[in-house]
Design a protein around this motif. Structure first.
Motif, PDB file in Angstrom:
ATOM      1  N   LEU A  23       0.837  -1.187   0.000  1.00  0.00           N
ATOM      2  CA  LEU A  23       0.000   0.000   0.000  1.00  0.00           C
ATOM      3  C   LEU A  23       0.875   1.242   0.000  1.00  0.00           C
ATOM      4  CD1 LEU A  23      -2.929   1.123   0.390  1.00  0.00           C
ATOM      5  CD2 LEU A  23      -2.485   1.035   2.842  1.00  0.00           C
ATOM      6  N   TRP A  25       0.655   5.771  -1.137  1.00  0.00           N
ATOM      7  CA  TRP A  25      -0.156   6.891  -1.594  1.00  0.00           C
ATOM      8  C   TRP A  25       0.346   7.284  -2.971  1.00  0.00           C
ATOM      9  CZ3 TRP A  25      -4.558   9.131  -0.891  1.00  0.00           C
ATOM     10  CH2 TRP A  25      -4.800  10.366  -1.487  1.00  0.00           C
ATOM     11  N   LEU A 110      -7.256  -4.030 -10.415  1.00  0.00           N
ATOM     12  CA  LEU A 110      -6.826  -3.172  -9.311  1.00  0.00           C
ATOM     13  C   LEU A 110      -7.989  -2.606  -8.492  1.00  0.00           C
ATOM     14  CD1 LEU A 110      -4.024  -1.250 -11.220  1.00  0.00           C
ATOM     15  CD2 LEU A 110      -3.698  -2.974  -9.431  1.00  0.00           C
ATOM     16  N   SER A 113      -9.413  -4.218  -4.610  1.00  0.00           N
ATOM     17  CA  SER A 113      -8.657  -3.921  -3.391  1.00  0.00           C
ATOM     18  C   SER A 113      -8.586  -2.420  -3.149  1.00  0.00           C
ATOM     19  CB  SER A 113      -7.258  -4.528  -3.446  1.00  0.00           C
ATOM     20  OG  SER A 113      -6.537  -4.006  -4.540  1.00  0.00           O
ATOM     21  N   THR A 114      -8.430  -1.628  -4.212  1.00  0.00           N
ATOM     22  CA  THR A 114      -8.361  -0.172  -4.055  1.00  0.00           C
ATOM     23  C   THR A 114      -9.663   0.368  -3.484  1.00  0.00           C
ATOM     24  OG1 THR A 114      -6.832  -0.015  -5.910  1.00  0.00           O
ATOM     25  CG2 THR A 114      -7.975   2.008  -5.273  1.00  0.00           C
ATOM     26  N   MET A 118     -10.341   2.133   0.161  1.00  0.00           N
ATOM     27  CA  MET A 118     -10.784   3.525   0.144  1.00  0.00           C
ATOM     28  C   MET A 118     -12.312   3.608   0.154  1.00  0.00           C
ATOM     29  SD  MET A 118      -7.854   5.038   0.071  1.00  0.00           S
ATOM     30  CE  MET A 118      -8.219   6.710  -0.369  1.00  0.00           C
ATOM     31  N   ALA A 125     -12.171   7.484  -5.330  1.00  0.00           N
ATOM     32  CA  ALA A 125     -11.094   6.503  -5.474  1.00  0.00           C
ATOM     33  C   ALA A 125     -11.140   5.852  -6.855  1.00  0.00           C
ATOM     34  CB  ALA A 125     -11.187   5.441  -4.381  1.00  0.00           C
ATOM     35  N   LEU A 129      -8.170   6.050  -9.557  1.00  0.00           N
ATOM     36  CA  LEU A 129      -7.593   4.824 -10.099  1.00  0.00           C
ATOM     37  C   LEU A 129      -7.692   4.828 -11.619  1.00  0.00           C
ATOM     38  CD1 LEU A 129      -6.289   2.053  -9.750  1.00  0.00           C
ATOM     39  CD2 LEU A 129      -8.577   1.113  -9.418  1.00  0.00           C
TER      40      LEU A 129
END
Length: 163
Positions: A23, A25, A110, A113-114, A118, A125, A129
Protein backbone atom coordinates in the motif's frame (compact mmCIF):
# COMPACT_ATOMS: atom_id res chain seq x y z
CA UNK A 1 -1.50 -15.04 -2.01
CA UNK A 2 -0.27 -13.83 -5.41
CA UNK A 3 3.35 -13.21 -4.40
CA UNK A 4 3.47 -9.48 -3.54
CA UNK A 5 5.44 -9.95 -0.32
CA UNK A 6 7.81 -12.54 -1.78
CA UNK A 7 8.41 -10.31 -4.82
CA UNK A 8 9.08 -7.39 -2.47
CA UNK A 9 11.66 -9.47 -0.58
CA UNK A 10 13.14 -10.38 -3.98
CA UNK A 11 13.40 -6.72 -4.92
CA UNK A 12 15.22 -5.97 -1.65
CA UNK A 13 17.55 -8.94 -2.32
CA UNK A 14 18.21 -7.61 -5.84
CA UNK A 15 19.37 -4.33 -4.30
CA UNK A 16 16.33 -2.32 -5.40
CA UNK A 17 15.03 0.52 -3.27
CA UNK A 18 11.53 -0.56 -2.20
CA UNK A 19 8.97 2.02 -1.12
CA UNK A 20 6.15 -0.29 -0.09
CA UNK A 21 5.07 -3.89 -0.07
CA UNK A 22 1.35 -3.51 -0.49
CA UNK A 23 0.00 0.00 0.00
CA UNK A 24 1.27 3.46 -0.91
CA UNK A 25 -0.16 6.89 -1.59
CA UNK A 26 -0.18 7.95 -5.26
CA UNK A 27 -0.07 11.62 -6.25
CA UNK A 28 -1.40 12.12 -9.77
CA UNK A 29 -0.14 15.71 -10.14
CA UNK A 30 1.86 16.51 -13.27
CA UNK A 31 4.38 15.82 -14.61
CA UNK A 32 3.96 12.14 -13.68
CA UNK A 33 2.36 9.97 -10.98
CA UNK A 34 4.48 9.54 -7.83
CA UNK A 35 4.20 6.91 -5.11
CA UNK A 36 4.79 7.81 -1.46
CA UNK A 37 5.66 5.40 1.36
CA UNK A 38 3.00 5.11 4.05
CA UNK A 39 4.60 2.42 6.19
CA UNK A 40 7.67 0.22 6.10
CA UNK A 41 6.46 -3.21 7.18
CA UNK A 42 6.27 -6.34 5.07
CA UNK A 43 4.10 -9.36 5.81
CA UNK A 44 5.80 -12.68 5.19
CA UNK A 45 4.26 -16.14 4.89
CA UNK A 46 5.78 -19.44 6.00
CA UNK A 47 5.71 -20.50 2.32
CA UNK A 48 7.61 -17.38 1.27
CA UNK A 49 10.13 -17.90 4.05
CA UNK A 50 10.66 -21.50 2.94
CA UNK A 51 10.90 -20.69 -0.79
CA UNK A 52 13.19 -17.69 -0.67
CA UNK A 53 16.22 -17.01 1.51
CA UNK A 54 15.96 -13.21 1.20
CA UNK A 55 12.50 -13.33 2.80
CA UNK A 56 13.95 -15.37 5.65
CA UNK A 57 16.76 -12.80 6.08
CA UNK A 58 14.18 -10.01 6.33
CA UNK A 59 12.29 -12.06 8.90
CA UNK A 60 15.48 -12.26 10.94
CA UNK A 61 14.47 -8.80 12.10
CA UNK A 62 10.82 -9.74 12.42
CA UNK A 63 8.66 -8.68 15.29
CA UNK A 64 6.88 -11.51 17.15
CA UNK A 65 3.41 -11.33 15.59
CA UNK A 66 1.26 -14.29 14.51
CA UNK A 67 2.28 -13.68 10.89
CA UNK A 68 5.99 -12.88 10.44
CA UNK A 69 6.40 -9.16 9.87
CA UNK A 70 9.66 -7.39 9.10
CA UNK A 71 10.73 -3.85 8.31
CA UNK A 72 11.72 -2.81 4.82
CA UNK A 73 15.12 -1.15 4.57
CA UNK A 74 14.98 2.64 4.73
CA UNK A 75 14.18 4.10 1.32
CA UNK A 76 16.60 6.56 -0.23
CA UNK A 77 13.58 8.82 -0.74
CA UNK A 78 10.04 8.71 0.67
CA UNK A 79 8.66 8.87 -2.88
CA UNK A 80 9.40 7.73 -6.42
CA UNK A 81 7.92 8.25 -9.88
CA UNK A 82 5.66 5.49 -11.19
CA UNK A 83 6.45 4.20 -14.67
CA UNK A 84 4.23 1.11 -14.98
CA UNK A 85 1.54 -0.92 -13.26
CA UNK A 86 1.98 -4.65 -12.64
CA UNK A 87 -0.88 -6.98 -11.81
CA UNK A 88 0.36 -10.34 -10.51
CA UNK A 89 -1.09 -13.25 -12.45
CA UNK A 90 -1.77 -15.47 -9.43
CA UNK A 91 0.40 -18.22 -10.89
CA UNK A 92 4.13 -18.86 -11.06
CA UNK A 93 6.51 -20.15 -13.74
CA UNK A 94 10.18 -21.16 -13.94
CA UNK A 95 11.12 -17.77 -15.42
CA UNK A 96 9.29 -14.44 -15.15
CA UNK A 97 7.13 -13.22 -18.00
CA UNK A 98 4.71 -10.41 -18.65
CA UNK A 99 2.18 -9.35 -21.20
CA UNK A 100 0.60 -5.95 -21.76
CA UNK A 101 -2.81 -5.48 -20.18
CA UNK A 102 -5.67 -3.51 -21.67
CA UNK A 103 -6.51 -0.47 -19.56
CA UNK A 104 -9.98 -1.85 -18.74
CA UNK A 105 -8.51 -5.16 -17.55
CA UNK A 106 -5.89 -3.40 -15.40
CA UNK A 107 -8.62 -1.28 -13.81
CA UNK A 108 -10.76 -4.38 -13.19
CA UNK A 109 -7.85 -6.15 -11.45
CA UNK A 110 -6.83 -3.17 -9.31
CA UNK A 111 -10.27 -1.82 -8.43
CA UNK A 112 -11.50 -4.39 -5.88
CA UNK A 113 -8.66 -3.92 -3.39
CA UNK A 114 -8.36 -0.17 -4.06
CA UNK A 115 -12.07 0.46 -3.57
CA UNK A 116 -12.15 -1.77 -0.50
CA UNK A 117 -9.31 0.17 1.11
CA UNK A 118 -10.78 3.53 0.14
CA UNK A 119 -14.41 2.56 0.78
CA UNK A 120 -15.37 5.88 2.37
CA UNK A 121 -14.61 7.68 -0.90
CA UNK A 122 -15.54 5.04 -3.48
CA UNK A 123 -16.43 7.31 -6.39
CA UNK A 124 -13.38 9.53 -5.90
CA UNK A 125 -11.09 6.50 -5.47
CA UNK A 126 -12.47 4.93 -8.67
CA UNK A 127 -11.90 8.16 -10.59
CA UNK A 128 -8.32 8.46 -9.28
CA UNK A 129 -7.59 4.82 -10.10
CA UNK A 130 -8.97 5.32 -13.62
CA UNK A 131 -6.63 8.33 -14.10
CA UNK A 132 -3.67 6.30 -12.83
CA UNK A 133 -4.42 3.37 -15.14
CA UNK A 134 -4.79 5.75 -18.10
CA UNK A 135 -1.44 7.40 -17.32
CA UNK A 136 0.76 4.29 -17.21
CA UNK A 137 1.43 1.13 -19.20
CA UNK A 138 0.01 -1.94 -17.46
CA UNK A 139 1.27 -5.53 -17.46
CA UNK A 140 0.18 -8.89 -16.14
CA UNK A 141 3.28 -10.29 -14.42
CA UNK A 142 3.91 -14.01 -13.94
CA UNK A 143 6.63 -14.32 -11.29
CA UNK A 144 9.47 -16.77 -11.87
CA UNK A 145 11.08 -19.13 -9.40
CA UNK A 146 13.59 -16.52 -8.21
CA UNK A 147 11.85 -13.42 -6.77
CA UNK A 148 15.02 -11.29 -7.17
CA UNK A 149 15.16 -12.19 -10.88
CA UNK A 150 11.45 -11.37 -11.20
CA UNK A 151 12.01 -7.97 -9.54
CA UNK A 152 14.87 -7.15 -11.92
CA UNK A 153 12.72 -8.30 -14.86
CA UNK A 154 9.82 -6.06 -13.75
CA UNK A 155 12.15 -3.06 -13.28
CA UNK A 156 13.60 -3.54 -16.77
CA UNK A 157 10.10 -3.85 -18.24
CA UNK A 158 8.88 -0.72 -16.39
CA UNK A 159 11.83 1.30 -17.70
CA UNK A 160 11.38 -0.07 -21.21
CA UNK A 161 7.61 0.50 -21.12
CA UNK A 162 8.09 4.10 -19.99
CA UNK A 163 10.50 4.87 -22.85
Amino acid sequence: GTGKSTLTAGAVAAGLDVLAEDLCWVDLSPPAPRAFRLYDSIKLTPEGLARFAAAARLAGHAEPFAKPTARLPAAASPSAPLTALFCLAGRFAATPSARPLAKARAFALLAPSTLFLMRTAGREAAARLRRLVEALPAFELVPGGDPAETARFALHLAREGAA
